[in-house]
Structure formats: C-alpha cells, structure tokens
Motif scaffolding. Structure first.
Motif, PDB file in Angstrom:
ATOM      1  N   TYR A  32      40.587 -43.779   2.351  1.00 43.10           N
ATOM      2  CA  TYR A  32      41.678 -44.591   2.895  1.00 43.10           C
ATOM      3  C   TYR A  32      42.910 -44.576   1.996  1.00 43.10           C
ATOM      4  CZ  TYR A  32      38.184 -46.343   6.149  1.00 43.10           C
ATOM      5  OH  TYR A  32      37.211 -46.445   7.127  1.00 43.10           O
ATOM      6  N   GLU A  33      42.804 -43.978   0.819  1.00 40.14           N
ATOM      7  CA  GLU A  33      43.926 -43.947  -0.123  1.00 40.14           C
ATOM      8  C   GLU A  33      44.487 -42.550  -0.347  1.00 40.14           C
ATOM      9  OE1 GLU A  33      43.192 -47.137  -3.492  1.00 40.14           O
ATOM     10  OE2 GLU A  33      41.305 -46.124  -3.010  1.00 40.14           O
ATOM     11  N   VAL A  34      43.743 -41.516  -0.032  1.00 37.43           N
ATOM     12  CA  VAL A  34      44.185 -40.150  -0.320  1.00 37.43           C
ATOM     13  C   VAL A  34      44.931 -39.551   0.869  1.00 37.43           C
ATOM     14  CG1 VAL A  34      42.321 -39.730  -1.947  1.00 37.43           C
ATOM     15  CG2 VAL A  34      41.985 -39.181   0.473  1.00 37.43           C
ATOM     16  N   GLU A  35      45.648 -38.479   0.610  1.00 35.72           N
ATOM     17  CA  GLU A  35      46.374 -37.769   1.661  1.00 35.72           C
ATOM     18  C   GLU A  35      45.440 -36.757   2.341  1.00 35.72           C
ATOM     19  OE1 GLU A  35      49.401 -38.222   2.762  1.00 35.72           O
ATOM     20  OE2 GLU A  35      49.996 -39.763   1.294  1.00 35.72           O
ATOM     21  N   ARG A  36      45.538 -36.675   3.644  1.00 35.63           N
ATOM     22  CA  ARG A  36      44.712 -35.741   4.401  1.00 35.63           C
ATOM     23  C   ARG A  36      44.945 -34.296   3.966  1.00 35.63           C
ATOM     24  NH1 ARG A  36      45.599 -33.559  10.015  1.00 35.63           N
ATOM     25  NH2 ARG A  36      43.555 -32.972  10.855  1.00 35.63           N
ATOM     26  N   GLY A  37      46.185 -34.000   3.584  1.00 36.87           N
ATOM     27  CA  GLY A  37      46.532 -32.643   3.201  1.00 36.87           C
ATOM     28  C   GLY A  37      45.900 -32.165   1.904  1.00 36.87           C
ATOM     29  N   SER A  42      39.200 -30.227   8.406  1.00 37.38           N
ATOM     30  CA  SER A  42      37.981 -30.495   9.169  1.00 37.38           C
ATOM     31  C   SER A  42      36.997 -31.330   8.351  1.00 37.38           C
ATOM     32  CB  SER A  42      37.331 -29.177   9.610  1.00 37.38           C
ATOM     33  OG  SER A  42      36.996 -28.377   8.476  1.00 37.38           O
ATOM     34  N   THR A  43      36.947 -31.079   7.024  1.00 43.20           N
ATOM     35  CA  THR A  43      36.055 -31.847   6.143  1.00 43.20           C
ATOM     36  C   THR A  43      36.518 -33.294   6.061  1.00 43.20           C
ATOM     37  OG1 THR A  43      35.588 -29.874   4.817  1.00 43.20           O
ATOM     38  CG2 THR A  43      35.109 -32.005   3.811  1.00 43.20           C
ATOM     39  N   TYR A  44      37.827 -33.478   5.859  1.00 41.60           N
ATOM     40  CA  TYR A  44      38.391 -34.821   5.790  1.00 41.60           C
ATOM     41  C   TYR A  44      38.162 -35.574   7.095  1.00 41.60           C
ATOM     42  CZ  TYR A  44      41.971 -38.500   5.632  1.00 41.60           C
ATOM     43  OH  TYR A  44      42.625 -39.698   5.688  1.00 41.60           O
TER      44      TYR A  44
END
Length: 261
Positions: free
Chosen positions: A224-229, A234-236
């Motif tokens: 909830y704190e990190v960037e998806r990029g 697909s893992t995220y």
C-alpha cells in the motif's frame, strides 16, 4: 492500512516486544526513546494515559502505539501485583487495555492489536479487550500443529478467566492463510484439510506468497506504500488482489459486528 485507506479511523497497537509492526512504520525502538503501551498498563504511579504513547503515521487516519522490549515487564508485574497488598488491582489485570482504550474510544472506529506469539498476560489482556480474533497461519503441518497446541492452551486459560466473571466479548474468530503458494501441492492439501476441519472459521481468501511483498518489506514498506512501477506489474497486481480480497473480507466481518450489512 487497508482500513485507513477505506475511510476508517484506526489505531494499531503493537503488543509484541519484538516490535515488527513498529519497525514497519519506520520507528526503531532500539534506537529511539520510544514509549510503548506498557506506560498505560503499568501498576505504579508512573502510569500514563494511552494518548501519551500514540503516534501518527504517514497514512491519514492511522495512528500507532509502538512496542519495545519494556513491554515484557508486564509479564512480571502482573504476578507481583496479584501477590501485593493491592491484590485486587492485579487480579483485574485483564481489564488494563479495556480501561486504557476508554480514553480514546471516540477517536477511532477500529483498534487492531498485534499480539506476541506466546500465551502470556499481554496476550490474555488483549483478548479480553477484543471483539474479533484473527489468526494467521502458514499452511504447513508443523505450523498447524503449533497453532493447535496454542489454541488448546488458550482454551485452558480463558475458561477459568471467564468462570471468574470476566466478560469475553469476541464476536468472530477466523483463520487467515498467509504466504500461500497455490502451485505447492502439499500447501494446497493442508488448506483443504483446514477447510474441512474449520469450514466456518476460515477466511475464503488467502494472502499469496509474493516477491512483491518481500521486496517491499526490505524497505520497511507494504504494497500500500510502494509504487506499482517498481515491480513486475503482473506480480504486483496478483499480490495486491489477494491482499485486498482478504482485507475486504475482514472489513465485512467488522461491519457485520457493528450491525451493518
């Protein structure tokens, strides 16, 4: 974090002297002069209100009570208090968290207490203040056997506590499977075994084992704190989907306990 991000006012209490939850919020009790809930539980004249040990976090609506090694002192204070001249106060140790939380009852919708992995006075005191119990379980035989022994001991302790007149307010009890690998056949078999044994107490959704969760924790963060990029998308997405599904199910249990559908 999920509760706060979905509009709830949340207080997270770290009751584990190892302070893993505390460190995830960037607080280092071994380096900082961090006060814990012990300050609001202690039996002497130095006891403080719980508001004195609450800290804000970087997520709006989410506050935390950190932990530190001093929390372990409560395990020694209770028997000493019971045997002292003020024994009544010691015998009512299980009400310490309930009474401490009364001061901030109107400030939070949900209080989440992270208990230590042992059945001591801290855990019993937390259970007596709780309306729901969530037990995380890794689907392997040794973990399930260990959990079974823990629950047997818990039942053996809570029964006389209840018979002594203590009010147990638990409205729901659930197991949450974590670090689950669906392609791991033995794990899948253990989950099936648990579902056959505890059908009514199992959450339908499991939290998957994911490199995205592991990588985020290296930086003391959650998904909830990190960037998806920062991750393979697909893992995220797969990890986030499992987290949201399990957390959403827990929120439904809380709302049902409130009488909301």
């Amino acid at each position: 974090q999920y509760l706060a991000l979905t509009g709830h006012r949340v207080l997270a209490i770290d009751l584990d002297p190892q302070a893993s939850l505390t460190s995830l919020f960037g607080i280092q009790p071994e380096l900082d002069d961090t006060a814990s809930l012990y300050e609001a539980l202690r039996f002497d004249e130095e006891r403080k209100p719980i508001s004195a040990v609450i800290q804000s976090t970087n997520i709006p609506g989410l506050d935390v009570v950190p932990a530190n090694l001093v929390l372990q002192e409560f395990e020694y204070d209770v028997p000493l208090s019971i045997s002292s001249r003020k024994g009544d106060e010691g015998r009512l140790f299980h009400m310490r968290i309930v009474n401490a939380l009364k001061e901030v009852d109107d400030k939070y919708d949900v209080v989440v207490i992270d208990c230590p992995p042992q059945l001591g006075y801290l855990t019993i005191t937390a259970l007596m203040a709780s309306t729901g119990i969530l037990i995380t379980i890794h689907p392997q035989m040794l973990d399930i056997m260990s959990m079974s022994q823990f629950l047997q001991m818990l039942g053996g302790i809570m029964t006389p506590v209840a018979e002594a007149g203590a009010e147990i307010r638990v409205e729901w009890f659930r197991y949450l499977v974590t670090r689950f690998e669906p392609t791991d056949i033995p794990q899948a078999q253990m989950v099936g075994f648990m579902q056959s044994m505890f059908a009514q107490q199992m959450l339908r959704n499991h939290v998957l084992k994911s490199t995205a969760i592991s990588d985020a924790s290296i930086k003391k963060q959650t998904l909830y704190e990190v960037e998806r990029g920062e991750f393979v998308r697909s893992t995220y997405d797969r990890a986030m989907e499992s987290l949201n599904a399990a957390n959403g199910e827990i929120v439904d249990l809380i709302h049902n306990a409130w009488g909301r559908k």
